[in-house]
Design an enzyme around this catalytic site. Structure first.
Site, PDB file in Angstrom:
ATOM      1  N   GLU A 169       0.788  -1.231   0.000  1.00  0.00           N
ATOM      2  CA  GLU A 169       0.000   0.000   0.000  1.00  0.00           C
ATOM      3  C   GLU A 169       0.827   1.291   0.000  1.00  0.00           C
ATOM      4  OE1 GLU A 169      -2.805  -0.205   3.239  1.00  0.00           O
ATOM      5  OE2 GLU A 169      -3.923  -1.835   2.303  1.00  0.00           O
ATOM      6  N   GLU A 357      -5.365  -8.606   0.722  1.00  0.00           N
ATOM      7  CA  GLU A 357      -6.029  -8.308   2.002  1.00  0.00           C
ATOM      8  C   GLU A 357      -7.496  -8.036   1.736  1.00  0.00           C
ATOM      9  OE1 GLU A 357      -4.424  -5.148   4.460  1.00  0.00           O
ATOM     10  OE2 GLU A 357      -2.371  -5.823   4.062  1.00  0.00           O
TER      11      GLU A 357
HETATM   12  C1  FCB Z   1      -4.406  -2.259   5.601  1.00  0.00           C
HETATM   13  C2  FCB Z   1      -3.016  -2.621   6.081  1.00  0.00           C
HETATM   14  C3  FCB Z   1      -2.987  -3.722   7.117  1.00  0.00           C
HETATM   15  C4  FCB Z   1      -4.116  -3.582   8.099  1.00  0.00           C
HETATM   16  C5  FCB Z   1      -5.438  -3.433   7.383  1.00  0.00           C
HETATM   17  C6  FCB Z   1      -6.635  -3.354   8.287  1.00  0.00           C
HETATM   18  O1  FCB Z   1      -4.408  -0.962   5.116  1.00  0.00           O
HETATM   19  O2  FCB Z   1      -2.205  -3.037   4.995  1.00  0.00           O
HETATM   20  O3  FCB Z   1      -1.730  -3.708   7.734  1.00  0.00           O
HETATM   21  O4  FCB Z   1      -3.868  -2.520   8.937  1.00  0.00           O
HETATM   22  O5  FCB Z   1      -5.402  -2.288   6.573  1.00  0.00           O
END
Ligand code: FCB
Length: 452
Positions: A169, A357
Site C-alpha cells: 500500500e 487483504e
Molecule cells: C491495511 C493494512 C494492514 C491492516 C489493514 C486493516 O491498510 O495493509 O496492515 O492494517 O489495513
C-alpha cells in the site's frame, strides 16, 4: 442464468491469510533489531488511540511455531507475512544482521515443514529509523537502500520463498504517513507525500529485476496496492469530477505508472507544483513488468465535490442504511470488489491478481462458552469471496485470496481497538481462540468451494 448453490474456485486457487511484521511480532529489541519509524511513532504520546505500541503485540517473535501449528490445523496453505527491514539492516547500510536473517530462516522453514507456502512482503511500513533520519522516502537514496535490502533477503530466502511483494500500500505509506499524519512518520505536507509515493514506486521498479534474478527459478514479483471502488455522490458534473479526482489520487496514481508508464495527466495538472521530482528513467523503471498485482480491498467510496474538503476538494459521503459494523468509515460493499476487478481487468490489460487483504473488524469477544461467534465476519467473507468468484467467471485472472488477518493484532494508530483476525488473541494472556469465522474459512480453504 441461475447462480449455482456451491461456488467452486479454479484448481490451484491460493487461499490464505495475511499479517505484517510490526503488527504481530513484538520482540522489538530482540536479535539485534534496530528501531523503525513505527517504534518512535507508537511511543509518542497521543499518536495511538489507546496508547498502545507494537512492543509485544501477539508476541509472534517467540510464538511463531505455535501460531503456524494453528494455521496448519486450520488447513491454511498460503501465508502472506512481512519481513521487518530493521531486523535485517538495523543501521542504514553495511552488513546485514545475521540474527535477523536467521529469524526469517526459521520462520520460513517452519512454514515449509507444515506445508504452508510463504508469500513475503518486503516493506509493510517499518522503515529503519536511521533511514528516516536521512530523509526517509523523500530521499532517492532510500530507494537504493531498499534494493540492497531486497537483494539480501531474496538471496537468503529465495530457495524457499517464490512469491515476493515489494511494497504494501504505497498510498497509505505516502499519504496517511506524510499528509494526514496519522501513521509514521506523522508528517502533514502534500509535496512530501507525493515525493514519498514517487520514491517508493521507484524503489519498487528498481527492485523487481533484482528480486527476480536473486530469487532464482520460479520467483514471482508483485506489489500490493490498496484500491477502492469510487462512485460520485450525484450525477452533477462537480461530483463526477470529484469522484474522478479521488480515483485519480487513490487508484490511478499508483496503477498507471505500473501498467501505462506515466502518472495520469489530470492529476499531474491538479497537483501542479506539488507534483514529485521525476528524473529520466524513473517512469521506465516503475513500468518494469510485474508477475502479479496484489489488491487490498476494504470499501467503496462515495465522493462529493467540496471546496472546503481535503486536498482534492472532495468529501466522503456516508450513505445511510449500509452496513459498517466494525468501522464507521468503511462501508461493507462486496459489489465494489467485483466492479474494481472488472475495471482493473479492462483498464490495465488483465494482470494476474491476488487479493492480498480483505477483512473486517468486529467487537469480537469470547462468549460464556469460550467461543467467538462472529457471524458478521462469515457473512463478510462469503460475500466478498462470491464477488471474487463472479469476477473470475467474468474474465479476471485472480489467482488467490488472503484475508486480513490471520489473528487479531496491533492495528497501527487504532492500537488494539480493532480486531480483524480469524483467530482471537487475548493480549493480556496471549491465548489464541479460533473464531467461528476461522472454522468457516478453514472449510473454504480445504474444499476450494463454499455453499451460498
Ligand atoms: C491495511 C493494512 C494492514 C491492516 C489493514 C486493516 O491498510 O495493509 O496492515 O492494517 O489495513
Amino acid at each position: 442464468m441461475t447462480t449455482p448453490r456451491t461456488l467452486t474456485f479454479p484448481r490451484g486457487f491460493a487461499w490464505g491469510a495475511a499479517t505484517s511484521s510490526y503488527q504481530i511480532e513484538g520482540g522489538v529489541r530482540e536479535g539485534g533489531r534496530g528501531p523503525s519509524i513505527w517504534d518512535t511513532f507508537s511511543h509518542t504520546p497521543g499518536r495511538i488511540i489507546d496508547g498502545s505500541t507494537g512492543d509485544t503485540t501477539c508476541d509472534h517473535y517467540y510464538r511463531f511455531e505455535a501460531d503456524l501449528d494453528l494455521m496448519r490445523s486450520l488447513g491454511l496453505q498460503h501465508y502472506r507475512f512481512s519481513i521487518a527491514w530493521p531486523r535485517i539492516f538495523p543501521v542504514s547500510s553495511g552488513t546485514p544482521n545475521p540474527a535477523g536473517l536467521d529469524f526469517y530462516d526459521r520462520l520460513v522453514d517452519a512454514m515449509m515443514s507444515r506445508g504452508i507456502e510463504p508469500y513475503a512482503t518486503l516493506y509493510h511500513w517499518d522503515l529503519p529509523l536511521p533511514l528516516q533520519d536521512a530523509g526517509g522516502w523523500t530521499n532517492r537514496d532510500t530507494a537504493m537502500r531498499f534494493v540492497d535490502y531486497a537483494r539480501t533477503v531474496t538471496e537468503h530466502l529465495g530457495d524457499r520463498v517464490k512469491h515476493w511483494m515489494t511494497h504494501n500500500e504505497p498510498w497509505v505509506s505516502a499519504f496517511v504517513g506524510n499528509l494526514f499524519g496519522a501513521h509514521a512518520p506523522g508528517l502533514t505536507d502534500l509535496r512530501t507525500a507525493l515525493q514519498v509515493a514517487h520514491v517508493i514506486m521507484l524503489s519498487h521498479g528498481l527492485a523487481v529485476p533484482v528480486i527476480r534474478s536473486a530469487g532464482g527459478v520460479g520467483a514471482r514479483v508483485g506489489i500490493v496496492q490498496n484500491l477502492e471502488w469510487v462512485e460520485p455522490a450525484s450525477s452533477s458534473p462537480e461530483d463526477i469530477a470529484a469522484a474522478r479526482r479521488h480515483d485519480g489520487a487513490f487508484n490511478r496514481w499508483f496503477l498507471d505508472p505500473l501498467f501505462k508508464g506515466g502518472y495520469p495527466a489530470d492529476m499531474r495538472e491538479w497537483y501542479g507544483a506539488d507534483a514529485p521530482d521525476v528524473r529520466p528513467g524513473d517512469m521506465e523503471a516503475m513500468r518494469t513488468p510485474i508477475d502479479f498485482l496484489g489488491i487490498n480491498y476494504y470499501t467503496r467510496r462515495i465522493i462529493a465535490h467540496d471546496r472546503k474538503g481535503d486536498f482534492l476538494h472532495v468529501r466522503k459521503v456516508a450513505w445511510p442504511f449500509v452496513p459498517r459494523p466494525g468501522y464507521e468509515e468503511w462501508e461493507i460493499n462486496p459489489e465494489g470488489l467485483y466492479r474494481l476487478l472488472v475495471r482493473v481487468n479492462a483498464d490495465y490489460g488483465r494482470p494476474a491478481i491476488y487479493i492480498t487483504e480483505n477483512g473486517t473488524p468486529l467487537d469480537d469477544l469470547p462468549g460464556a462458552d469460550g467461543a467467538v461467534h462472529d457471524e458478521a465476519r462469515i457473512q463478510y467473507l462469503s460475500r466478498h469471496a462470491a464477488a471474487v468468484w463472479q469476477a473470475i467467471k467474468d474474465g479476471a485472472d485472480v489467482q488467490g485470496y488472503f484475508t486480513w488477518s490471520f489473528m487479531d493484532n496491533f492495528e497501527w494508530n487504532l492500537g488494539f481497538t480493532k480486531r480483524f483476525g480469524l483467530v482471537h488473541v487475548d493480549f493480556a494472556t496471549q491465548a489464541r481462540t479460533v473464531k467461528d469465522s476461522g472454522r468457516w474459512y478453514a472449510r473454504l480453504c480445504r474444499e476450494n468451494a463454499f455453499p451460498i
